[in-house]
Design a protein around this motif. Structure first.
Motif, PDB file in Angstrom:
ATOM      1  N   ILE A 150       0.855  -1.187   0.000  1.00  0.00           N
ATOM      2  CA  ILE A 150       0.000   0.000   0.000  1.00  0.00           C
ATOM      3  C   ILE A 150       0.889   1.234   0.000  1.00  0.00           C
ATOM      4  O   ILE A 150       1.764   1.380   0.862  1.00  0.00           O
ATOM      5  N   VAL A 151       0.687   2.090  -0.971  1.00  0.00           N
ATOM      6  CA  VAL A 151       1.511   3.290  -1.124  1.00  0.00           C
ATOM      7  C   VAL A 151       0.614   4.519  -1.210  1.00  0.00           C
ATOM      8  O   VAL A 151      -0.586   4.415  -1.457  1.00  0.00           O
ATOM      9  N   ARG A 152       1.201   5.670  -0.972  1.00  0.00           N
ATOM     10  CA  ARG A 152       0.491   6.947  -1.086  1.00  0.00           C
ATOM     11  C   ARG A 152      -0.835   6.930  -0.322  1.00  0.00           C
ATOM     12  O   ARG A 152      -1.862   7.403  -0.812  1.00  0.00           O
ATOM     13  N   GLY A 153      -0.808   6.345   0.860  1.00  0.00           N
ATOM     14  CA  GLY A 153      -1.982   6.381   1.724  1.00  0.00           C
ATOM     15  C   GLY A 153      -2.908   5.210   1.564  1.00  0.00           C
ATOM     16  O   GLY A 153      -3.119   4.453   2.503  1.00  0.00           O
ATOM     17  N   ASP A 154      -3.478   5.018   0.363  1.00  0.00           N
ATOM     18  CA  ASP A 154      -4.478   3.972   0.226  1.00  0.00           C
ATOM     19  C   ASP A 154      -4.447   3.270  -1.126  1.00  0.00           C
ATOM     20  O   ASP A 154      -5.372   2.537  -1.465  1.00  0.00           O
ATOM     21  N   VAL A 155      -3.388   3.463  -1.916  1.00  0.00           N
ATOM     22  CA  VAL A 155      -3.294   2.817  -3.224  1.00  0.00           C
ATOM     23  C   VAL A 155      -2.632   1.456  -3.055  1.00  0.00           C
ATOM     24  O   VAL A 155      -1.492   1.355  -2.595  1.00  0.00           O
ATOM     25  N   GLU A 156      -3.341   0.406  -3.417  1.00  0.00           N
ATOM     26  CA  GLU A 156      -2.778  -0.939  -3.336  1.00  0.00           C
ATOM     27  C   GLU A 156      -2.230  -1.341  -4.694  1.00  0.00           C
ATOM     28  O   GLU A 156      -2.928  -1.266  -5.709  1.00  0.00           O
ATOM     29  N   GLU A 157      -0.988  -1.762  -4.703  1.00  0.00           N
ATOM     30  CA  GLU A 157      -0.327  -2.156  -5.941  1.00  0.00           C
ATOM     31  C   GLU A 157       0.481  -3.422  -5.695  1.00  0.00           C
ATOM     32  O   GLU A 157       0.602  -3.899  -4.556  1.00  0.00           O
ATOM     33  N   SER A 158       1.023  -3.979  -6.763  1.00  0.00           N
ATOM     34  CA  SER A 158       1.846  -5.177  -6.612  1.00  0.00           C
ATOM     35  C   SER A 158       3.078  -4.862  -5.773  1.00  0.00           C
ATOM     36  O   SER A 158       3.618  -3.760  -5.817  1.00  0.00           O
TER      37      SER A 158
END
Length: 323
Positions: A150-158
């Protein structure tokens, strides 16, 4: 389920840990800390579950003995946070097939074995130019679990942190790709081509994913905070979720090997996994550097980085009610 070196005795208190040489402290975190991570995640997410921790020697016979016990007791779900590249020299041809035969027997009994897909991207700790996948995560008879962050607060990515493997502290990447050992099962109707020239049309991993990287999991080891993660955390998360979902299903639908069901047709003629999972469409490939220096790409829908995506428990329950 965790596999620990034979004869290993973990420290029981913080004082015992601090008295160990630095190298032995690292071993304690790698071995005993790994076991405690699995137990804490399952216990925290499924507090009503009956949890058994099985130990075995770190060799192929240990794997076989442990899986024989799984077949005998037939729990609804098992979590495994260990593995090696399927072409690693520590696997023998006979050993890997005997282990896979037992995984198949467990699946036939309706046991869903959740296995971490690896934390070193397509290199999988092998220093060559080929892409690799982890075994037993690559077995057609398990649920292979990849990782997200989870990056930038609430963005879920690989999950990918440079250089894509654990050769640098805090580095890592979700394992994933196309098996060179196991043919693609008939039920896995996905279009993913191997990055290895001339490779077989193999089993694709992972099937699903869950949090593995930042912000990690709040855990405790010998009395002090020990945040951790990796796909070794993603696998027990899925195991806990499956246990909770199965508890809500009618008895006739509780003991079923989940993986083929995810690829079967749900509503709107789409795979059930697309309803039960949150699609991960952002993030880096799972390439590791410098070897092999290339990886599989994240894309909308199923991919060889995060599978169908992260779990949506309520939707998984609804979907399994209809199958």
């Amino acid at each position: 389920m965790d596999i620990v070196p034979v004869g290993y005795t973990p420290p029981r208190t913080l004082e015992e840990l601090e008295q160990l040489p630095e190298q032995d402290q690292e071993l304690a975190f790698d071995v005993a800390g790994e076991v405690m991570m699995d137990v804490q995640i399952v216990a925290g997410l499924a507090p009503g579950a009956d949890i058994s921790v099985l130990f075995a020697d770190w060799d192929q016979k240990g794997w076989i003995d442990l899986l024989d016990q799984v077949i005998l007791t037939a729990p609804a779900v098992v979590s495994i946070s260990y593995g090696l590249a399927e072409d690693h020299p520590d696997w023998s041809l006979l050993g890997i097939h005997e282990i896979n035969r037992r995984l198949a027997a467990a699946a036939d009994k309706g046991v869903t074995i959740c296995v971490s897909s690896g934390d070193d991207g397509t290199g999988d700790q092998m220093r060559d130019r080929r892409c690799h996948v982890d075994f037993p995560a690559s077995s057609p008879h398990v649920l292979s679990v990849g990782g997200t962050q989870i990056v930038r607060g609430d963005v879920e990515e690989s999950w990918w942190v440079s250089p894509g493997d654990r050769s640098v502290r805090n580095g890592g990447s979700t394992g994933g790709g196309v098996s060179t050992v196991w043919r693609r099962p008939e039920w896995q109707k996905v279009q993913v081509d191997s990055l290895n020239p001339g490779a077989v049309d193999g089993r694709v991993v992972p099937d699903v994913a869950a949090l593995a990287g930042p912000p990690f999991y709040d855990l405790v080891f010998v009395g002090r905070p020990s945040p951790n993660g990796g796909t070794s955390a993603s696998a027990p998360l899925w195991a806990a979720l499956i246990a909770r979902v199965y508890e809500q299903l009618p008895p006739a639908k509780q003991q079923r090997f989940l993986t083929p069901l995810l690829y079967g047709t749900g509503t709107n003629s789409r795979p059930l996994g697309t309803h039960a999972c949150r699609d991960i469409t952002a993030g880096h490939s799972n390439a590791s550097f410098p070897f092999p220096g290339r990886g599989y790409q994240v894309r909308p829908g199923y991919d060889a980085v995060t599978g169908f995506g992260g779990p949506v428990g309520v939707e998984l329950l609804k979907a399994l009610m209809t199958v």
